[in-house]
Structure formats: C-alpha cells, structure tokens
Motif scaffolding. Sequence first.
Motif, PDB file in Angstrom:
ATOM      1  N   GLU A 122       0.853  -1.182   0.000  1.00  0.00           N
ATOM      2  CA  GLU A 122       0.000   0.000   0.000  1.00  0.00           C
ATOM      3  C   GLU A 122       0.886   1.229   0.000  1.00  0.00           C
ATOM      4  OE1 GLU A 122      -2.962   0.072   3.020  1.00  0.00           O
ATOM      5  OE2 GLU A 122      -3.639  -1.974   2.634  1.00  0.00           O
ATOM      6  N   THR A 123       0.514   2.227  -0.799  1.00  0.00           N
ATOM      7  CA  THR A 123       1.314   3.435  -0.904  1.00  0.00           C
ATOM      8  C   THR A 123       0.586   4.627  -0.289  1.00  0.00           C
ATOM      9  OG1 THR A 123       0.415   3.922  -3.110  1.00  0.00           O
ATOM     10  CG2 THR A 123       2.447   2.619  -2.997  1.00  0.00           C
ATOM     11  N   SER A 124       1.351   5.631   0.057  1.00  0.00           N
ATOM     12  CA  SER A 124       0.785   6.838   0.655  1.00  0.00           C
ATOM     13  C   SER A 124       0.296   7.818  -0.401  1.00  0.00           C
ATOM     14  CB  SER A 124       1.830   7.514   1.544  1.00  0.00           C
ATOM     15  OG  SER A 124       3.014   7.796   0.791  1.00  0.00           O
ATOM     16  N   VAL A 125       0.707   7.625  -1.648  1.00  0.00           N
ATOM     17  CA  VAL A 125       0.283   8.469  -2.768  1.00  0.00           C
ATOM     18  C   VAL A 125      -0.087   7.563  -3.937  1.00  0.00           C
ATOM     19  CG1 VAL A 125       1.704  10.429  -2.067  1.00  0.00           C
ATOM     20  CG2 VAL A 125       2.647   8.705  -3.610  1.00  0.00           C
ATOM     21  N   MET A 126      -0.781   8.113  -4.914  1.00  0.00           N
ATOM     22  CA  MET A 126      -1.168   7.340  -6.086  1.00  0.00           C
ATOM     23  C   MET A 126       0.060   6.997  -6.926  1.00  0.00           C
ATOM     24  SD  MET A 126      -4.498   6.995  -5.911  1.00  0.00           S
ATOM     25  CE  MET A 126      -5.194   6.731  -7.535  1.00  0.00           C
ATOM     26  N   ARG A 130      -3.202   3.974  -8.746  1.00  0.00           N
ATOM     27  CA  ARG A 130      -3.699   3.147  -7.646  1.00  0.00           C
ATOM     28  C   ARG A 130      -2.785   3.289  -6.431  1.00  0.00           C
ATOM     29  NH1 ARG A 130      -5.222  -1.561  -9.173  1.00  0.00           N
ATOM     30  NH2 ARG A 130      -5.101  -1.220 -11.404  1.00  0.00           N
ATOM     31  N   LYS A 131      -3.297   2.850  -5.279  1.00  0.00           N
ATOM     32  CA  LYS A 131      -2.525   2.889  -4.040  1.00  0.00           C
ATOM     33  C   LYS A 131      -2.345   1.509  -3.427  1.00  0.00           C
ATOM     34  CE  LYS A 131      -3.220   6.384  -1.238  1.00  0.00           C
ATOM     35  NZ  LYS A 131      -3.866   7.394  -0.337  1.00  0.00           N
ATOM     36  N   ARG A 132      -2.914   0.482  -4.053  1.00  0.00           N
ATOM     37  CA  ARG A 132      -2.773  -0.887  -3.556  1.00  0.00           C
ATOM     38  C   ARG A 132      -2.268  -1.787  -4.672  1.00  0.00           C
ATOM     39  NH1 ARG A 132      -8.157  -1.921   0.250  1.00  0.00           N
ATOM     40  NH2 ARG A 132      -7.703  -0.246   1.760  1.00  0.00           N
ATOM     41  N   VAL A 162       7.110   0.641  -7.980  1.00  0.00           N
ATOM     42  CA  VAL A 162       6.611   1.388  -6.824  1.00  0.00           C
ATOM     43  C   VAL A 162       7.778   2.083  -6.131  1.00  0.00           C
ATOM     44  CG1 VAL A 162       5.354   1.251  -4.659  1.00  0.00           C
ATOM     45  CG2 VAL A 162       4.803  -0.343  -6.519  1.00  0.00           C
ATOM     46  N   ALA A 166       7.343   5.878  -1.268  1.00  0.00           N
ATOM     47  CA  ALA A 166       5.885   6.005  -1.277  1.00  0.00           C
ATOM     48  C   ALA A 166       5.207   4.858  -0.549  1.00  0.00           C
ATOM     49  CB  ALA A 166       5.373   6.070  -2.721  1.00  0.00           C
TER      50      ALA A 166
END
Length: 214
Positions: A122-126, A130-132, A162, A166
């Motif tokens: 999971e990321t803190s930004v797009m 996506r963020k996942r 990724v 992030a």
Amino acid sequence: MNSDSRPAPIENDEPRIVRETGVDARVASIIEPVINSAGYRLVRVRLSGMNGLTLQIMAERADGTMTVEDCEEVSRMLSPLLDVEDPIDRAYHLEVSSPGIDRPLVRLSDFAKWRGQLAKIETSVMVDGRKRFRGTIVDLSGETVTIEADKANFGEAMVAEVPLDAIADARLILTDELIRTALQADKAARQARGLETFENDDDTASDDAEAGEP
C-alpha cells in the motif's frame, strides 16, 4: 536443546524504509537503539485496540530468527524502559513477537531476500493510478520495487514500479511456496545457532504494563 549464545550488538543497522507515525514512531525511537545494542532488529511497532490497548513490537535477530526465549528477553528488556519513558498515557498490554512467515517488509534487504514471492503493498500516494498493489516481487533498485501482477489480481497483467519512499505498508502473502522457503531458511539459521529445528514456534511474549504511573 543446545545452548544458545547471545546475539552480537547491531551497529549501524540498515534503516527501515517503512516507518511508524505518531505514538508508534515515538515508541520506535525509544526502543530501537536498545534492542540493537542487544543484537535484535526492530521490524514494526503498532499500538492497537486489541485486548483494551496492546503495544505490538515485532523484532528479530540479524539472521532472521526469533525464538520464544528471544521474545521473552526483549520483553523483559523493554518493560522497565517503557515504564520510565512513559510514551503511552494509558494502561496497555505489551506483546513482543517474531515477524512470522507472512511478515512485514520494512527494509530494502527484505524485498531483496523475498524476491520471487507474492506480496501486497500500500502506498501513501497514487502510483500508476492506484494505491494498492498485489503481485510478485520481481526486481528492485535503490529507489523502486517492481511488482508483477497477473490478470487474476488486477483484471489485467501489469508491471508496476513502486517508489520505495511512497510505501506505507508492505507484507508477504502466505502461499505454499513461501511457507516452504521460509521454513527452509529458518531451519538453516537455527542449525547455525545450534538450536533444535522440529519446533513449530508461534513466537510471542507478552507482559501487562501500566502507563502513566510514577
């Protein structure tokens, strides 16, 4: 069981790229130097509402092992320290555990070690809309980790790079292949320490702590 030696102190430990915020970060800053000096690496700190309030601390030796005895030692080490520093203003339950097989990935070396395994990030930004992300760790550099996801996961085959800075959370996904690989690595590390290897440890130790008391 054969006698086990204390781990050597860890100096200049590899920094974690996935770190805590808020109270969790405060706890991590207090305990990480102490457990490093005792030969353990911090994996994660998380304060949760489980059992009222639980402070979960994941740690491991430099070789990736963590026995019940190790968890108990770290718990005994941290309990008085946290009583003195008092980072949590309520009563809580302290739980020290190993990372487990479907472990969090918090250092660059974690991604390198488990290359070829399935993970979710999971990321803190797009990132790429996506963020996942869920897929196989296929490559990494000093700045990115490359995840290859199949059609079953995202509706289409895709490869995502990724950025490491992030990543808000990352962990391995339990699969038969991961279990086999992890157990083989654990067995080799335990043999190197002179430990018996037939145990199937669920390595945790816990202690109750009253915060905010003199």
